[in-house]
Each structure stands twice: as C-alpha cells, then as structure tokens.
Design an enzyme around this catalytic site. Sequence first.
Site, PDB file in Angstrom:
ATOM      1  N   LYS A   1      -3.665  -4.027   5.542  1.00 19.35           N
ATOM      2  CA  LYS A   1      -4.372  -3.227   4.535  1.00 19.35           C
ATOM      3  C   LYS A   1      -4.807  -4.162   3.409  1.00 19.35           C
ATOM      4  O   LYS A   1      -3.991  -4.891   2.846  1.00 19.35           O
ATOM      5  CB  LYS A   1      -3.452  -2.140   3.963  1.00 19.35           C
ATOM      6  CG  LYS A   1      -3.324  -0.925   4.866  1.00 19.35           C
ATOM      7  CD  LYS A   1      -2.347   0.073   4.282  1.00 19.35           C
ATOM      8  CE  LYS A   1      -2.922   0.853   3.132  1.00 19.35           C
ATOM      9  NZ  LYS A   1      -1.887   1.728   2.512  1.00 19.35           N
TER      10      LYS A   1
HETATM   11  C1  E4P Z   1      -2.430   4.853   1.510  1.00 15.75           C
HETATM   12  O1  E4P Z   1      -3.172   4.055   2.017  1.00 15.75           O
HETATM   13  C2  E4P Z   1      -2.294   4.919   0.042  1.00 15.75           C
HETATM   14  O2  E4P Z   1      -1.720   3.728  -0.366  1.00 15.75           O
HETATM   15  C3  E4P Z   1      -1.484   6.078  -0.410  1.00 15.75           C
HETATM   16  O3  E4P Z   1      -1.797   7.212   0.367  1.00 15.75           O
HETATM   17  C4  E4P Z   1      -1.619   6.371  -1.878  1.00 15.75           C
HETATM   18  O4  E4P Z   1      -1.011   7.612  -2.144  1.00 15.75           O
HETATM   19  P1  E4P Z   1      -0.646   8.114  -3.613  1.00 15.75           P
HETATM   20  O5  E4P Z   1      -1.913   8.379  -4.349  1.00 15.75           O
HETATM   21  O6  E4P Z   1       0.161   9.357  -3.387  1.00 15.75           O
HETATM   22  O7  E4P Z   1       0.173   7.019  -4.252  1.00 15.75           O
END
Ligand code: E4P
Length: 227
Positions: A86
């Site tokens: 990622k």
């Molecule tokens: C996934 O790729 C993200 O990092 C994650 O869903 C962020 O979620 P949040 O806004 O609840 O922290």
Amino acid sequence: MLFMVDSADIQGIKKCNEFFPISGVTTNPTIISSAKSDFKQLLRDIRDIIGDDKMLHVQTTACVADDIVREAELLRDFVGGNFYIKIPITEEGLKAMSMCKARGIKVTATAIFTQQQALMAARAGADFVAPYINRLDNIISDGVHVVEEIVKMFNMQGLKTKVLAASFKTCEQVHKVAMVGAHSVTINPDLFSTLIYHPLTMYAIDAFDSDWSMVYGNKKAGDILSE
Ligand code: E4P
C-alpha cells in the site's frame, strides 16, 4: 464485491476468516500500531491465519520512492503469498508505484480522496485504489459519489485498476458503495457482524427452533437421521 478485513487484531481476523467470505486483510501504520505487538510476528500471524492465497495489503512507512520500493521488496519477501504494497498517493508514491509494478510487486494506492488521485494512481499501474469513504463524509464531502465517479472513469477508460473502498463506519456506507460498483471494500471486524445482523432474522430462527422442538424435543434433524 470482495470483502477484506481492515484490522491487525488477531482475534478479529481469526473470526472474520472463519465465518465470513473474506478475500484478504488490509492494514495501515495506525492499525498496525494499535495492535502494540511485534511487527514481524504480527505479519506472520496474519499470514498464517489467512493462508497464502488471500490478499495481504501492508502499507509502506517510507516517503521517498527508492525507500518505498526497498520496503516493498522486503515486505513482499517477508510476508509472502498474495501480497500488495500500500502506497499513499504522493509524487514519490506515484513514482514508487511504477517502480514496484516494474518489479512485479502488486500495488494498492491509498489515502485517496479525489477522483483525479485515483486516475493518476491507476495510470501509474496501481492494482487497487483505496478511497476513504468515512473520512470524506466527515468533511461534508461524499465518499460514495467519489467511488461512483472513480468506477465510471475506470470503466470509460478501460482501466483494469479496481476500487478498494476503505474507511467505513456504517453499513449504509458499505451498501451504497456496493450499489455504485465498488469492486471491493475493507471493513473492521465489528462491521462484518453488523452487516449481517437483523432482529427479524433472529426472530425467524427462534421461531424455527421453538416450532421444531415442540414436536421433536431436543433432537436435531441430524440426530434423528443418524439413529
Ligand atoms: C485502508 O486502506 C485505510 O487505511 C483505512 O480504511 C482507514 O480507515 P479509517 O478512516 O477508519 O482510519
């Protein structure tokens, strides 16, 4: 639409992997940190639970393209199996996405808040883009609309990049991104349970149980059949 678990909580991942049709696990540095455990062991444990075939998306902690690629290679070798790096959508991140793809490393572009960020990441070769639904909704934007336009744009331009909608707080958000064509979502373990809960379902199951037991007592169908 594929479901992934957005968590590094081992018990939560175990439960989701056992009961729900998940396609993988996603993490980010906040999620990893919240587990407060040994990073390498945590990754090993997650991979052991989900096996090699399911996707494991791990986010880079580096900011410069060369460092991101180095981390991506190290993580890929360490995590093994179906691995995605990622990478947040920055200039260095975009450069790193192309470099990772050239090295055969699968990429999820993350921290996506706009349609043009998603398009740019797709053009850099990202396999998935991860728009943050709840964080968009929180600033009185519209996460579902952003997903809808990304999906439309990718279809119109014949791009193979998939949308991995992320950052959810409600079942309604998950349902709405499904209805606008999100290819996948990543949600926390609690939301998995909430998504399938309905009091009328529980009521129906209770009625089936009590109707059955009035005639057959404590014996289940399997007990009777195996007598
Ligand atoms: C996934 O790729 C993200 O990092 C994650 O869903 C962020 O979620 P949040 O806004 O609840 O922290």
